[in-house]
Design a protein around this motif. Structure first.
Motif, PDB file in Angstrom:
ATOM      1  N   VAL A 100       0.863  -1.176   0.000  1.00  0.00           N
ATOM      2  CA  VAL A 100       0.000   0.000   0.000  1.00  0.00           C
ATOM      3  C   VAL A 100       0.899   1.226   0.000  1.00  0.00           C
ATOM      4  CG1 VAL A 100      -1.738   1.301   1.270  1.00  0.00           C
ATOM      5  CG2 VAL A 100      -1.835  -1.201   1.240  1.00  0.00           C
ATOM      6  N   THR A 101       0.673   2.105  -0.969  1.00  0.00           N
ATOM      7  CA  THR A 101       1.402   3.364  -1.030  1.00  0.00           C
ATOM      8  C   THR A 101       0.389   4.483  -1.161  1.00  0.00           C
ATOM      9  OG1 THR A 101       1.626   3.172  -3.426  1.00  0.00           O
ATOM     10  CG2 THR A 101       3.459   2.357  -2.095  1.00  0.00           C
ATOM     11  N   GLY A 102       0.800   5.678  -0.843  1.00  0.00           N
ATOM     12  CA  GLY A 102      -0.140   6.786  -0.940  1.00  0.00           C
ATOM     13  C   GLY A 102       0.541   8.117  -1.016  1.00  0.00           C
ATOM     14  N   SER A 103      -0.255   9.101  -1.429  1.00  0.00           N
ATOM     15  CA  SER A 103       0.231  10.468  -1.474  1.00  0.00           C
ATOM     16  C   SER A 103      -0.927  11.407  -1.164  1.00  0.00           C
ATOM     17  CB  SER A 103       0.806  10.781  -2.859  1.00  0.00           C
ATOM     18  OG  SER A 103      -0.226  10.832  -3.815  1.00  0.00           O
ATOM     19  N   GLU A 104      -0.600  12.598  -0.733  1.00  0.00           N
ATOM     20  CA  GLU A 104      -1.622  13.599  -0.409  1.00  0.00           C
ATOM     21  C   GLU A 104      -2.477  13.935  -1.629  1.00  0.00           C
ATOM     22  OE1 GLU A 104      -2.243  15.699   2.418  1.00  0.00           O
ATOM     23  OE2 GLU A 104      -1.109  14.306   3.646  1.00  0.00           O
ATOM     24  N   SER A 105      -1.844  14.066  -2.796  1.00  0.00           N
ATOM     25  CA  SER A 105      -2.580  14.522  -3.974  1.00  0.00           C
ATOM     26  C   SER A 105      -3.219  13.387  -4.763  1.00  0.00           C
ATOM     27  CB  SER A 105      -1.650  15.309  -4.897  1.00  0.00           C
ATOM     28  OG  SER A 105      -0.569  14.485  -5.302  1.00  0.00           O
ATOM     29  N   GLY A 106      -2.541  12.241  -4.861  1.00  0.00           N
ATOM     30  CA  GLY A 106      -3.041  11.176  -5.720  1.00  0.00           C
ATOM     31  C   GLY A 106      -3.845  10.107  -5.022  1.00  0.00           C
ATOM     32  N   GLY A 107      -3.943  10.151  -3.706  1.00  0.00           N
ATOM     33  CA  GLY A 107      -4.649   9.093  -2.996  1.00  0.00           C
ATOM     34  C   GLY A 107      -3.767   7.877  -2.804  1.00  0.00           C
ATOM     35  N   ASP A 108      -4.325   6.828  -2.240  1.00  0.00           N
ATOM     36  CA  ASP A 108      -3.586   5.607  -1.964  1.00  0.00           C
ATOM     37  C   ASP A 108      -3.703   4.640  -3.127  1.00  0.00           C
ATOM     38  OD1 ASP A 108      -3.106   6.760   0.457  1.00  0.00           O
ATOM     39  OD2 ASP A 108      -4.165   5.287   1.655  1.00  0.00           O
ATOM     40  N   SER A 109      -2.779   3.687  -3.178  1.00  0.00           N
ATOM     41  CA  SER A 109      -2.854   2.611  -4.161  1.00  0.00           C
ATOM     42  C   SER A 109      -2.467   1.313  -3.474  1.00  0.00           C
ATOM     43  CB  SER A 109      -1.934   2.887  -5.357  1.00  0.00           C
ATOM     44  OG  SER A 109      -0.579   2.837  -4.953  1.00  0.00           O
ATOM     45  N   VAL A 110      -2.922   0.200  -4.047  1.00  0.00           N
ATOM     46  CA  VAL A 110      -2.605  -1.114  -3.501  1.00  0.00           C
ATOM     47  C   VAL A 110      -2.160  -2.008  -4.643  1.00  0.00           C
ATOM     48  CG1 VAL A 110      -4.978  -2.006  -3.651  1.00  0.00           C
ATOM     49  CG2 VAL A 110      -3.430  -2.963  -1.970  1.00  0.00           C
ATOM     50  N   SER A 111      -1.174  -2.862  -4.367  1.00  0.00           N
ATOM     51  CA  SER A 111      -0.722  -3.836  -5.364  1.00  0.00           C
ATOM     52  C   SER A 111      -0.336  -5.128  -4.662  1.00  0.00           C
ATOM     53  CB  SER A 111       0.454  -3.282  -6.179  1.00  0.00           C
ATOM     54  OG  SER A 111       1.555  -3.019  -5.338  1.00  0.00           O
ATOM     55  N   VAL A 112      -0.271  -6.191  -5.449  1.00  0.00           N
ATOM     56  CA  VAL A 112       0.102  -7.509  -4.943  1.00  0.00           C
ATOM     57  C   VAL A 112       1.343  -7.943  -5.703  1.00  0.00           C
ATOM     58  CG1 VAL A 112      -0.635  -9.906  -4.670  1.00  0.00           C
ATOM     59  CG2 VAL A 112      -2.315  -8.065  -4.498  1.00  0.00           C
ATOM     60  N   ARG A 113       2.345  -8.449  -4.979  1.00  0.00           N
ATOM     61  CA  ARG A 113       3.576  -8.915  -5.610  1.00  0.00           C
ATOM     62  C   ARG A 113       3.895 -10.322  -5.124  1.00  0.00           C
ATOM     63  NH1 ARG A 113       9.284  -9.010  -5.168  1.00  0.00           N
ATOM     64  NH2 ARG A 113       9.242  -8.332  -3.014  1.00  0.00           N
ATOM     65  N   ASP A 114       4.125 -11.247  -6.073  1.00  0.00           N
ATOM     66  CA  ASP A 114       4.565 -12.609  -5.746  1.00  0.00           C
ATOM     67  C   ASP A 114       6.055 -12.533  -5.440  1.00  0.00           C
ATOM     68  OD1 ASP A 114       5.388 -15.369  -5.823  1.00  0.00           O
ATOM     69  OD2 ASP A 114       3.570 -15.803  -6.963  1.00  0.00           O
ATOM     70  N   LEU A 115       6.499 -13.114  -4.319  1.00  0.00           N
ATOM     71  CA  LEU A 115       7.905 -13.054  -3.949  1.00  0.00           C
ATOM     72  C   LEU A 115       8.784 -13.914  -4.844  1.00  0.00           C
ATOM     73  CD1 LEU A 115       7.797 -12.912  -0.053  1.00  0.00           C
ATOM     74  CD2 LEU A 115       7.822 -11.056  -1.711  1.00  0.00           C
ATOM     75  N   ASP A 116       8.182 -14.841  -5.606  1.00  0.00           N
ATOM     76  CA  ASP A 116       8.915 -15.610  -6.610  1.00  0.00           C
ATOM     77  C   ASP A 116       9.020 -14.714  -7.846  1.00  0.00           C
ATOM     78  OD1 ASP A 116       9.854 -17.252  -8.616  1.00  0.00           O
ATOM     79  OD2 ASP A 116       8.376 -18.835  -8.285  1.00  0.00           O
ATOM     80  N   SER A 117      10.210 -14.218  -8.133  1.00  0.00           N
ATOM     81  CA  SER A 117      10.371 -13.241  -9.217  1.00  0.00           C
ATOM     82  C   SER A 117       9.991 -13.811 -10.586  1.00  0.00           C
ATOM     83  CB  SER A 117      11.813 -12.720  -9.255  1.00  0.00           C
ATOM     84  OG  SER A 117      12.714 -13.799  -9.454  1.00  0.00           O
ATOM     85  N   GLY A 118       9.972 -15.131 -10.742  1.00  0.00           N
ATOM     86  CA  GLY A 118       9.594 -15.736 -12.015  1.00  0.00           C
ATOM     87  C   GLY A 118       8.101 -15.974 -12.164  1.00  0.00           C
ATOM     88  N   ALA A 119       7.357 -15.766 -11.110  1.00  0.00           N
ATOM     89  CA  ALA A 119       5.913 -16.036 -11.136  1.00  0.00           C
ATOM     90  C   ALA A 119       5.138 -14.785 -11.528  1.00  0.00           C
ATOM     91  CB  ALA A 119       5.446 -16.529  -9.766  1.00  0.00           C
ATOM     92  N   THR A 120       3.970 -15.006 -12.107  1.00  0.00           N
ATOM     93  CA  THR A 120       3.079 -13.888 -12.406  1.00  0.00           C
ATOM     94  C   THR A 120       1.846 -13.986 -11.508  1.00  0.00           C
ATOM     95  OG1 THR A 120       1.981 -15.135 -14.151  1.00  0.00           O
ATOM     96  CG2 THR A 120       3.808 -13.725 -14.822  1.00  0.00           C
ATOM     97  N   ILE A 121       1.259 -12.860 -11.221  1.00  0.00           N
ATOM     98  CA  ILE A 121       0.047 -12.812 -10.402  1.00  0.00           C
ATOM     99  C   ILE A 121      -1.117 -13.298 -11.253  1.00  0.00           C
ATOM    100  CG2 ILE A 121      -1.539 -11.303  -9.124  1.00  0.00           C
ATOM    101  CD1 ILE A 121       1.151 -11.594  -7.766  1.00  0.00           C
ATOM    102  N   VAL A 122      -1.875 -14.258 -10.737  1.00  0.00           N
ATOM    103  CA  VAL A 122      -3.054 -14.756 -11.429  1.00  0.00           C
ATOM    104  C   VAL A 122      -4.214 -13.845 -11.056  1.00  0.00           C
ATOM    105  CG1 VAL A 122      -4.625 -16.695 -11.744  1.00  0.00           C
ATOM    106  CG2 VAL A 122      -2.171 -17.119 -11.393  1.00  0.00           C
ATOM    107  N   ARG A 123      -4.754 -13.165 -12.051  1.00  0.00           N
ATOM    108  CA  ARG A 123      -5.844 -12.211 -11.832  1.00  0.00           C
ATOM    109  C   ARG A 123      -7.185 -12.875 -12.103  1.00  0.00           C
ATOM    110  NH1 ARG A 123      -2.960  -8.234  -9.544  1.00  0.00           N
ATOM    111  NH2 ARG A 123      -1.207  -7.636 -10.789  1.00  0.00           N
ATOM    112  N   TRP A 124      -8.239 -12.285 -11.621  1.00  0.00           N
ATOM    113  CA  TRP A 124      -9.588 -12.730 -11.972  1.00  0.00           C
ATOM    114  C   TRP A 124     -10.418 -11.515 -12.327  1.00  0.00           C
ATOM    115  CZ3 TRP A 124     -14.069 -11.611  -9.068  1.00  0.00           C
ATOM    116  CH2 TRP A 124     -13.874 -11.088  -7.792  1.00  0.00           C
ATOM    117  N   GLU A 125     -11.295 -11.717 -13.274  1.00  0.00           N
ATOM    118  CA  GLU A 125     -12.170 -10.648 -13.756  1.00  0.00           C
ATOM    119  C   GLU A 125     -13.611 -11.112 -13.604  1.00  0.00           C
ATOM    120  OE1 GLU A 125     -11.201  -7.637 -14.702  1.00  0.00           O
ATOM    121  OE2 GLU A 125      -9.113  -8.217 -14.347  1.00  0.00           O
ATOM    122  N   GLY A 126     -14.496 -10.205 -13.570  1.00  0.00           N
ATOM    123  CA  GLY A 126     -15.914 -10.541 -13.496  1.00  0.00           C
ATOM    124  C   GLY A 126     -16.695  -9.441 -12.827  1.00  0.00           C
ATOM    125  N   LYS A 127     -17.988  -9.562 -12.976  1.00  0.00           N
ATOM    126  CA  LYS A 127     -18.903  -8.574 -12.425  1.00  0.00           C
ATOM    127  C   LYS A 127     -19.386  -9.033 -11.054  1.00  0.00           C
ATOM    128  CE  LYS A 127     -22.870  -6.043 -14.082  1.00  0.00           C
ATOM    129  NZ  LYS A 127     -23.908  -5.944 -15.086  1.00  0.00           N
TER     130      LYS A 127
END
Length: 177
Positions: free
Chosen positions: A142-169
């Motif tokens: 989680v990172t943030g700034s006064e002007s841009g608001g906060d942001s959140v991200s997920v990082r896999d500690l295995d540098s060769g792996a990719t994050i598996v995302r899911w989409e849907g309503k």
């Protein structure tokens, strides 16, 4: 009389800087295929768990806090839960929470914050969706700034792996959901 004023001043200062999260904390998954997640204890970040419904939409079935439930003057009082995840440059320090979660679930990491305004404050949130994989380690950043608001991200500690995302309503929520 002077002592009472000093004590009252200290109490106002301490209690004025308090934050409390009323959402229950995440409980650890006990399976041998568990994924592990880590987040800084400060702030107000939670995991939401979803299930796909027969209609095709996704329904939130659970939301649990992964940050400290109580902070005084910005210092987490109920944080610092470590389970032995490998070190990381993204989440380090004294106030860290680590959990095990069941892999294969549809998870949304959601971070809540209050944006200060001229006339009023506004409650905001930002989120990131992913599917934890068996025996993987994840940092919630989680990172943030006064002007841009906060942001959140997920990082896999295995540098060769990719994050598996899911989409849907998301399914429409009713008044009593």
């Amino acid at each position: 009389m002077y002592g009472k004023l000093v004590i009252t001043g200290i109490m106002v200062t301490v209690l004025g800087g308090c934050t409390a999260g009323f959402r229950p904390s995440l409980e650890d998954y006990k399976g041998s295929d568990a994924a592990r997640i880590r987040a800084a204890s400060d702030g107000n970040t939670a995991l939401q768990f979803y299930e796909k419904q027969p209609s095709g939409c996704y329904k939130k079935v659970l939301e649990r806090r992964i940050t400290a439930g109580l902070a005084i003057l910005g210092i987490p009082v109920t944080g610092n839960k470590k389970i032995g995840m490998p070190e990381s440059s993204d989440n380090k320090g004294s106030f860290i929470n680590e959990f095990t979660v069941k892999p294969g679930q549809l998870v949304t990491v959601i971070h809540y914050w209050t944006q200060a305004g001229y006339y009023q404050n506004t409650d905001r949130s930002v989120s990131e969706r992913f599917i934890p994989q068996p025996n993987h380690d994840y940092d919630i950043i989680v990172t943030g700034s006064e002007s841009g608001g906060d942001s959140v991200s997920v990082r896999d500690l295995d540098s060769g792996a990719t994050i598996v995302r899911w989409e849907g309503k998301e399914c429409p929520s009713g008044m009593f959901d």
